[in-house]
Scaffold this motif. Structure first.
Motif, PDB file in Angstrom:
ATOM      1  N   GLN A  82      -6.169  37.552  43.972  1.00 40.99           N
ATOM      2  CA  GLN A  82      -5.108  36.663  44.468  1.00 40.99           C
ATOM      3  C   GLN A  82      -4.257  37.223  45.481  1.00 40.99           C
ATOM      4  O   GLN A  82      -3.986  38.428  45.655  1.00 40.99           O
ATOM      5  CB  GLN A  82      -4.104  36.717  43.117  1.00 40.99           C
ATOM      6  N   THR A  87       0.224  33.573  41.020  1.00 38.15           N
ATOM      7  CA  THR A  87      -0.317  34.371  39.844  1.00 38.15           C
ATOM      8  C   THR A  87      -0.729  33.224  39.049  1.00 38.15           C
ATOM      9  O   THR A  87      -0.529  32.230  39.055  1.00 38.15           O
ATOM     10  CB  THR A  87       1.184  35.102  39.228  1.00 38.15           C
ATOM     11  N   LEU A 116      -6.748  32.031  45.652  1.00 36.99           N
ATOM     12  CA  LEU A 116      -7.147  32.542  44.432  1.00 36.99           C
ATOM     13  C   LEU A 116      -8.666  32.413  44.595  1.00 36.99           C
ATOM     14  O   LEU A 116      -9.231  31.480  44.723  1.00 36.99           O
ATOM     15  CB  LEU A 116      -6.607  31.790  43.262  1.00 36.99           C
TER      16      LEU A 116
END
Length: 404
Positions: A82, A87, A116
């Motif tokens: 990430q 998150t 991500l």
């Protein structure tokens, strides 16, 4: 691998009989190569402009494809990268148990701006069916996460079908400020004038790919006369790739629908009575969208009704935008005889309008009267001449009487 007995063997039983026949073992596979994660692909939900976004989705899935069925692939084997402020809160793997060649990894509770991506841990306990441990893994594309609160809007709607038209299906182009999806026929708010009607409307991406900022709207089963236009419903399903709903829409340009052919009118006759002619009619093509270059009317298209074998002379002349002059002469030399005579345009297609509607066969014109001898129209002049002659005769007689 297979194995069997050599036919030329020296195998014997206790009685000394030699082994006969042949036999092979089942195929035995020898596998000493470990599996690999050959492809890891983000699952595009259908509205991402690219295979890796950008998006502000809170849930993203990856498809993990192994080159052979594996077991023991679980949460501990997912390596996540990430960047930025991205998150997530939860991760799941399906199917929960193997062996399987394809798995789905789901990330949820995603927030932030960044990327991500994922790969498979090659130091874990993933094995193939014979126990070979995983050897390698690719890394997925990085899904891009952005925050976008700018709502899309419809910037232009215009017909791509030429106006006016009599087409059964007509087309419009629709443009948006950015790529959108979930745009279909239920999001169109139509307006009509006159007698215009239609059956259905369909929407397709101009580029063939959704989402896009350019769509084509096809309106089917169009009938009647008048105008047709629409706007996009801001209370519908249209949204951009970040789920922002449509903010506004322009009102589209109007398309003129014309399914009525030009009408043929006659002005005349002039004169209304004659013994030989000429008699003139003005043929007028009456249409709101008349094509002034289309008239092909000729003398062969004019039928003089109530004519015998010898027809009078018919001439079509003039270059006016929507009319022609028809002149009928030599009536005395024809077999037309005395009585009422009318004319009619008897060919379909002597003119058409800008929508392509063709002028039909006309009705009959108002008639004129063919007189034997002096036509009625000349009688006032003849009477005036006779009265003048009588006055002259009377004046001369009175003058002679006075001279005596």
């Amino acid at each position: 691998m297979r194995f069997g007995f050599d036919p030329a063997n020296n195998i014997r039983d206790l009685a000394g009989n030699t082994l006969t026949g042949t036999m092979s073992s089942p195929l035995i596979h020898i596998d000493n190569t470990g599996p690999s994660a050959a492809a890891i692909t983000p699952v595009n939900p259908g509205y991402w402009p690219n295979p890796n976004g950008p998006t502000n989705d809170t849930v993203v899935r990856f498809t993990v494809q192994f080159n052979e069925p594996v077991m023991n692939f679980g949460l501990d084997d997912v390596l996540i990268t990430q960047t930025g402020t991205v998150t997530h809160t939860n991760t799941s793997v399906l199917p929960a148990t193997g062996p399987a060649s394809t798995y789905t990894v789901r990330f949820s509770g995603i927030t932030g701006i960044g990327t991500l991506s994922m790969s498979v841990d090659t130091t874990g306990d993933i094995v193939d069916r014979v126990g070979n441990p995983i050897e390698s893994s690719v890394t997925s594309l990085s899904v891009i996460f952005l925050e976008d609160t700018d709502a899309p809007y419809c910037t232009a709607i215009y017909p791509t079908t030429s106006s006016p038209t009599n087409d059964n299906t007509v087309y419009f182009a629709v443009a948006f400020s950015e790529p959108v999806y979930d745009f279909d026929g239920t999001d169109l708010l139509f307006s009509k004038s006159g007698t215009v009607g239609f059956t259905t409307a369909t929407v397709s991406p101009t580029t063939g790919v959704i989402p896009t900022d350019a769509y084509t709207v096809a309106v089917h089963g169009v009938t009647g006369d008048g105008r047709l236009w629409f706007r996009v419903d801001t209370d519908g399903d249209v949204k951009d790739t970040f789920h922002n709903p449509l903010q506004s829409s322009v009102v589209g340009d109007q398309l003129t629908i014309d399914n009525t052919p030009p009408a043929i009118l006659f002005n005349g006759p002039d004169p209304v009575s004659t013994s030989d002619g000429p008699v003139e009619y003005t043929v007028i093509y009456d249409d709101l969208h008349f094509d002034t270059t289309s008239i092909t009317l000729s003398a062969a298209d004019i039928t003089v009704l109530n004519v015998g074998k010898a027809a009078p002379t018919v001439v079509v002349s003039g270059t006016a935008p929507n009319q022609r002059l028809v002149t009928i002469s030599d009536l005395a030399g024809s077999d037309i005889g005395a009585g009422e005579v009318a004319i009619q345009v008897t060919r379909v297609g002597t003119a058409y309008d800008l929508a392509g509607n063709t002028a039909p066969i006309s009705g009959e014109s108002d008639p004129f009267t063919v007189e034997e001898g002096m036509p009625l129209a000349w009688w006032p002049l003849a009477i005036a001449l006779m009265l003048a002659a009588a006055l002259v005769f009377t004046w001369r007689r009175e003058r002679r009487a006075g001279e005596r």
